[in-house]
Design a protein around this motif. Structure first.
Motif, PDB file in Angstrom:
ATOM      1  N   UNK A 136       1.097  -1.490  -0.045  1.00 48.27           N
ATOM      2  CA  UNK A 136       0.123  -0.177   0.237  1.00 48.27           C
ATOM      3  C   UNK A 136       0.954   1.382  -0.158  1.00 48.27           C
ATOM      4  N   UNK A 137       0.468   2.005  -0.042  1.00 52.72           N
ATOM      5  CA  UNK A 137       0.908   3.636  -0.373  1.00 52.72           C
ATOM      6  C   UNK A 137       0.059   5.135  -0.106  1.00 52.72           C
ATOM      7  N   UNK A 145       8.134   9.928  -5.718  1.00 50.54           N
ATOM      8  CA  UNK A 145       7.570   8.575  -5.728  1.00 50.54           C
ATOM      9  C   UNK A 145       6.277   8.533  -6.810  1.00 50.54           C
ATOM     10  N   UNK A 183       8.782   2.854  -4.185  1.00 43.21           N
ATOM     11  CA  UNK A 183       8.526   2.425  -2.975  1.00 43.21           C
ATOM     12  C   UNK A 183       9.126   1.362  -2.473  1.00 43.21           C
ATOM     13  N   UNK A 186      12.448   0.602  -3.091  1.00 44.58           N
ATOM     14  CA  UNK A 186      13.465   1.137  -1.843  1.00 44.58           C
ATOM     15  C   UNK A 186      12.732   0.299  -0.453  1.00 44.58           C
ATOM     16  N   UNK A 187      11.938  -0.195  -0.541  1.00 40.69           N
ATOM     17  CA  UNK A 187      11.887  -0.668   1.292  1.00 40.69           C
ATOM     18  C   UNK A 187      12.084  -2.617   1.272  1.00 40.69           C
TER      19      UNK A 187
ATOM     20  N   UNK B 523      -0.248  -5.423   4.263  1.00 43.24           N
ATOM     21  CA  UNK B 523      -0.472  -5.012   4.913  1.00 43.24           C
ATOM     22  C   UNK B 523      -1.549  -5.016   5.664  1.00 43.24           C
ATOM     23  N   UNK B 627       3.786   0.847   5.709  1.00 43.20           N
ATOM     24  CA  UNK B 627       3.508   1.113   4.057  1.00 43.20           C
ATOM     25  C   UNK B 627       3.367   3.059   4.749  1.00 43.20           C
TER      26      UNK B 627
END
Lengths: 341, 851
Positions: A136-137, A145, A183, A186-187, B523, B627
């Motif tokens: 999710x973002x 991004x 994202x 990167x994560x 998530x 997130x």
């Protein structure tokens, strides 16, 4: 005979009476008594005609001024009384919010989930079964991004104010769930597989056919030696799961700055090819932005337009039904989520 | 962009390729075909006719009786109104039963009497044959230069010949989706597509104009050879710091600005371009032919003999050939002569120096302008043209030569008496380096996932005008054609795409990858959101989506302070001005809308709000980071609930437990909120009165029916009934709740161990306590928990609340049930009685009394 002192007296009398009034009915009585057809003021106004020109001019002006004052006083008092009355009414309605009350209610109404929620969950289940992480973002996204890390240059038209909503906090409303790709790169440590669904935005006025809000699902796989054949495998598996049977698909060239090669995936539907989803191999530059060495890691990515898929899946006649919050529309949709994983 | 099949056939033999096949090749290998349209072919029936006699009609001032020869010695009598009809002219004739186009529809010609004279067939204008839009007179074939295309010899006209044999049959138009061409500056023309189709079909190009790209010795030679009469005094110049990479131009004299040949007009018309006269049409034609925008100036209307590409000055006025005036800024690139601006570079020419009917002296410009400068300039002034559209795609400066060479080639063929004046002006300060990419066959195969030989790879790339040389055994060194090198092709992966698409993506087989089995960490909050959603649906609530934006005026009217809200810089209207800071305002609108047709309403939304400042409590959350790494703004995930039964409070209140006289909807929603909280913890919901003056109180809330939702000491949100005056049309009681889902999910993180079930049954007794009417029930419960000296008390439950006779005014009686139990025994009756009397004493010692 009308005199100034009569007017002055009238004014003071009215002021006092209005001040003393405590109910709306009293106010109404006063309005009739002064300003009504047979009211005191009205009566004096009628008498103006009998005066000589000079007196009529002076006294007429004064009388009218008083009439205005009385009218405005009445209005203000009405508002005050209404306010007090409503406040008193609310006070009478006071409840004890601390009382724990059980509500043994069942089956109030048939209810439904929003079709996009249902579809999103169904798709997430399919991908979760294939070992994808549900990611999710944020919806308010940084320029980095949303664009830069996706190899969309600063001169690209998508970065114009006419296509993208910009916020006063110097961010953008994400134009694509692809931002989650950047994202995740990167994560997460490779190899990984993710899908991320959610709201996206474009700078557009809402009408019957357009909306500034739409829904997408992004998918990405990063691993070693990823090929177009692998992408095709996951897309065909996805479609088989959604439609229940094998689907005929084709890839054709499509251009998106964050994939290379880039494709449009079409599906054979109702005797013609229908454009379904953009996809491609992750552009080496995008991998580099995410801190990965493209010599070592590759990947594929795809984007699904949930609004459109929901429309065809549930035969929804117009885009606006997804947005206008009409409960009659929602109640038609499955009341339970598709089976989980 | 529209492609004409006839035009493509100038470059490639398509005789064995059907339209459907061509569409499929283009779509699957080049770019998306939006539509395919076969143009009407009314020329089927038209034949050449020679006018033998023209006589005025006795009964008409406008009509003539015309006798025409129509082949095989036959003649026909036709009534005609065209003023250009004269004896000896060749025109087009359609006999009875033949068809012509009228107003876009085919109409059959019948033999009929006109003004008392028999008219057998018609003489037609160009538009009636679907050739062009021209309708000023009947077709004058002797004035129409040329045959079906540039190469075809001028036809020898003979009465009775079919027009379609002379000018070619119906054309087919392929409309390409422009969006699929944004990265391909080379594809904005017929030659570009022909080159790709040739590579796909393994066919040779009939005519390869690649040689006109002067990045090769061949191309440079072609330009050098472009010499003509005398020495031109005209010059071009690029001012410093002007993003124009090349500026070419050539002077042409003794030109005639006549009507263009029929084939040329047909083609322009077929692809939807306008038609004027040859000098304008040809410039346009060349752009659609080879992709390079160019501009023809009337040289006699230029002031001085030098054109300069430069940036405009502040407030400089440009009068464009569309008649409008534009105020420019130093961000706009222009072409100027000694007097001023004669063109907005790459976008549109100026009025003063444009082509007139009488123009016979040309200065033809072909330049290369920076893509971004042109795009922004066109956008700023709201003028997008075919030229600006092409420059926006990043053109190669080497392609500038294309337009000059192609224009001159065609023009001198059409007007042999015209001449160019030596030599071609060419400012080209920094020639780009030729770009090469090294790629191995293995790399291509490993990306596509297909076995494809090095030879095939080389063959495909060569077909697309890449120059391939074999380096070391495994490496191919690939030189990028200049038109593709501007931005499209820069890395090996771009070549993978080139090979893949021409090879055919349908030839790639799906393959499951070998993957490492590993748990997918999803998530958590999304799972929780689904759980909340399905719980609410099961309780009869329907889910709706509202927009992420809110109207400032609506939010303000409800009592929200919108000054702190994040705003959109480019909102499309008032409803998108602010990012929502609460789900409530849009929910009010949804309630208003739905109450137009509903009698009761149970809805919810799960969505986000956006705030500048972080809620610090969130930083403590365990799963937040999943997130919210690298956050932009604070996005709160909320659920908003609406409960409105539309029923009488007492009636619904009777169904609740304990029954309540007032606020039934509020209590019902509170019970639903309790349900949601139980998804996360068994701890009870504490509702704390929210009154005017409290920071969480908003003006729309009922001052005596609003509460803060607190669980385990965490403030999760609120429940509040709306004031009736907060609505426009709704007259029912509506209760809202808004809860922070992330705080709720992690409201109780203590690890709970499963407890064994009690071995001994609970005992209970009830008490009725009289207390002040407005004293919260919670105070009573707290009294017992604090004062009762026992560890046996397990639970307290209210059974009923009563006001009225015989109770004194301002008091209420609350019946409460107490549950007791022990883990090691069943409580004896004496113990219960003792507890009961001690509890009664607690009441007696308090400000309350027993009933």
């Amino acid at each position: 005979m009308l005199t100034e002192s009569i007017i002055e007296h009238l004014k003071q009398e009215a002021e006092q009476e209005i001040k003393n009034a405590t109910s709306l009915s009293e106010i109404e009585r006063l309005r009739v008594a002064y300003n009504g057809k047979k009211g005191k003021l009205t009566a004096w106004l009628k008498e103006l005609g009998g005066l000589d020109v000079e007196a009529r001019k002076v006294l007429g002006a004064k009388l009218n001024l008083v009439k205005e004052e009385i009218t405005s006083n009445l209005e203000n008092k009405t508002l005050n009384i209404q306010k007090a009355e409503s406040s008193a009414r609310y006070q009478l309605e006071k409840i004890d919010v601390t009382l724990p009350v059980k509500a043994p209610v069942c089956g109030l109404e048939p209810a439904g989930l929003h079709p996009v929620t249902v579809l999103q969950k169904e798709l997430e289940n399919i991908f979760a079964n294939l070992g994808f992480t549900i990611a999710d973002g944020p919806e308010v996204e940084s320029d980095y991004y949303c664009f830069q890390a996706l190899n969309i240059p600063s001169t690209h038209p998508a970065r114009d104010m006419q296509d993208t909503f910009f916020t006063t906090s110097e961010h953008v409303m994400r134009t694509q769930t692809s931002a989650v790709q950047a994202r995740s790169l990167e994560k997460m440590s490779p190899p990984f597989r993710i899908v991320a669904a959610g709201r996206c935005f474009r700078c557009e006025r809402v009408d019957a056919f357009h909306s500034h809000t739409f829904y997408q699902m992004e998918g990405m796989m990063v691993d070693k030696n990823i090929t177009v054949g692998h992408l095709l495998y996951f897309m065909k598996t996805l479609l088989r799961e959604i439609f229940g049977v094998e689907q005929k698909v084709r890839l054709r060239p499509g251009y998106f700055p964050f994939v290379e090669p880039g494709f449009e995936l079409d599906i054979w539907y109702a005797n013609r090819w229908v454009e379904l989803l953009p996809c491609g191999l992750v552009h080496p530059q995008v991998l580099r932005y995410g801190g990965l060495d493209p010599q070592e890691w590759q990947g594929f990515a795809f984007g699904l337009g949930l609004s459109r898929l929901a429309m065809s899946r549930y035969k929804i006649p117009a885009l606006r039904f997804l947005d206008d919050g009409d409960v009659r529309f929602i109640k038609q949709f499955p009341r339970i989520l598709p089976k989980g994983n | 962009m529209k492609l004409s099949r006839n035009w493509l056939e100038d470059y490639i033999d398509l005789s064995s390729v059907s339209n459907a096949e061509l569409e499929n090749w283009i779509t699957t290998r080049i770019a998306e075909v939006d539509s395919l349209e076969t143009l009407q072919e009314p020329m089927e029936d038209a034949i050449v006719a020679l006018v033998k006699d023209v006589q005025a009609l006795a009964h008409s001032k406008k009509l003539f009786k015309v006798l025409v020869e129509i082949g095989s010695g036959k003649e026909a009598q036709v009534v005609c109104g065209a003023t250009n009809c004269r004896v000896g002219m060749f025109t087009a004739y359609v006999p009875p039963q033949g068809k012509i186009l009228v107003g876009g529809k085919l109409v059959e010609i019948t033999e009929r009497e006109v003004a008392g004279v028999l008219s057998c067939g018609v003489l037609v204008a160009e538009d009636e044959l679907g050739l062009t839009n021209e309708h000023s007179g009947i077709l004058d074939l002797s004035l129409v230069a040329g045959g079906r295309n540039l190469e075809a010899p001028a036809p020898v006209l003979k009465p009775g010949d079919k027009l379609k044999d002379i000018y070619g049959g119906a054309d087919v138009i392929f409309e390409i989706d422009n969006k699929s061409l944004t990265h391909r500056p080379d594809l904005w023309c017929h030659f570009g597509f022909a080159r790709e189709i040739a590579a796909i079909l393994h066919k040779p190009l009939k005519k390869n104009i690649n040689k006109y790209l002067d990045d090769s010795p061949e191309g440079q030679l072609a330009i050098k050879q472009l010499v003509g009469a005398g020495v031109s005094e005209y010059q071009v110049q690029i001012a410093s710091a002007t993003p124009c990479s090349r500026f070419m131009a050539v002077e042409i004299i003794k030109a005639k600005n006549e009507i263009s040949p029929l084939w040329l007009r047909r083609r322009l018309q077929a692809i939807g371009a306008g038609v004027r006269t040859i000098l304008v049409d040809l410039s346009n034609y060349v752009m659609h032919d080879v992709g390079q925008p160019n501009h023809a100036y009337d040289a006699d209307r230029l002031v001085g003999k030098k054109l300069t590409a430069r940036m405009a000055t502040v407030g400089e006025i440009f009068k464009a050939l569309d008649g409008a005036s534009y105020e420019l800024s130093p961000e706009d690139m222009v072409i100027a002569d000694e007097q001023g601006i004669v063109g907005l570079a790459g976008i549109m020419g100026g009025e003063r120096s444009s082509i007139y009917e009488t123009t016979n002296h040309l200065f033809l410009e072909s330049a290369c302008f920076d893509a971004v400068t042109v795009r922004l300039s066109a956008k700023r002034h709201g003028i997008r043209t075919d030229a600006s559209n092409r420059f926006e795609k990043s053109r190669s400066p080497f392609a500038a030569a294309l337009a000059i060479l192609r224009f001159v080639e065609i023009f001198l063929k059409l007007q042999p008496e015209a001449q160019i004046v030596s030599r071609v002006c060419d400012e080209f300060p920094n020639k780009p380096e030729r770009k090469r990419i090294e790629v191995s066959g293995n790399y291509v195969r490993s990306r596509l996932g297909v076995e494809i030989s090095d030879e095939t790879i080389e063959q495909i790339l060569t077909g697309l005008s890449f120059k391939v040389t074999r380096g070391s055994a495994a490496e191919l060194s690939v030189e990028i054609p200049c038109e593709r090198a501007t931005k499209d092709i820069s890395i090996a992966d771009d070549l993978v795409e080139e090979v893949g698409r021409i090879y055919g993506y349908e030839n790639i087989q799906e393959a499951a990858p070998q993957i490492l089995p590993q748990p997918a960490e999803s998530v958590k909050i999304k799972e929780f959101e689904y759980l909340v959603g399905s719980t609410l649906v099961a309780r009869g609530f329907s889910e709706i989506y509202n927009y992420s934006f809110m109207s400032g005026s609506l939010a303000q009217k409800l009592g929200y302070d919108v000054r702190a809200a994040i705003k959109l810089k480019n909102a499309v209207d008032e409803t998108t001005a602010h990012l929502r800071t609460s789900l409530i305002p849009n929910m009010f609108s949804a309630v208003e809308q739905n109450y137009k047709h509903e009698q009761e309403l149970y809805i919810f939304e799960i969505g986000r709000t956006y705030e500048k400042d972080f809620d610090l409590r969130h930083l403590q959350l365990k799963f937040r980071d999943q997130y919210q790494t690298f956050p932009t703004t604070f996005e709160r995930r909320l659920v908003c609930l609406v409960y409105s039964s539309g029923r009488d409070e007492k009636e619904l209140g009777c169904l609740l437990k304990p029954a309540v006289a007032q606020g039934a909807d509020f209590y019902a929603l509170a019970a639903t909120v309790q349900n949601l909280v139980w998804l996360s913890t068994e701890k009870p919901v504490c509702l704390e009165p929210l009154a005017q003056g409290d920071s969480a109180y908003v003006a729309w809330m009922h001052p005596y029916r609003s509460a803060r939702v607190v669980v385990n000491g965490v403030d999760l949100g609120f429940i509040a009934e709306a004031r009736i005056e907060a609505f426009e049309d709704v007259r029912e009681r509506v209760v809202f709740a808004e809860l922070d889902l992330e705080l709720l999910m992690e409201v109780d993180v203590t690890q709970k161990m499963t407890k064994a079930l009690p071995k001994f049954p609970d005992s209970f007794f009830e008490l009725a306590v009289i207390m002040p009417e407005h004293e919260p029930y919670r105070n009573l419960e707290q009294l017992f928990w604090q004062k009762a000296q026992t560890k046996l008390l397990r639970r307290i439950e209210p059974l009923s609340v009563y006001t009225g006779q015989p109770l004194a005014d301002g008091t209420k009686s609350v019946a409460v049930k107490f549950y007791f139990g022990s883990d090691d025994r069943t409580l004896a009756r004496e113990e219960i009685e003792e507890l009961q009397s001690s509890f009664m004493n607690v009441v007696k010692a308090s400000q309350y009394s027993l009933r």
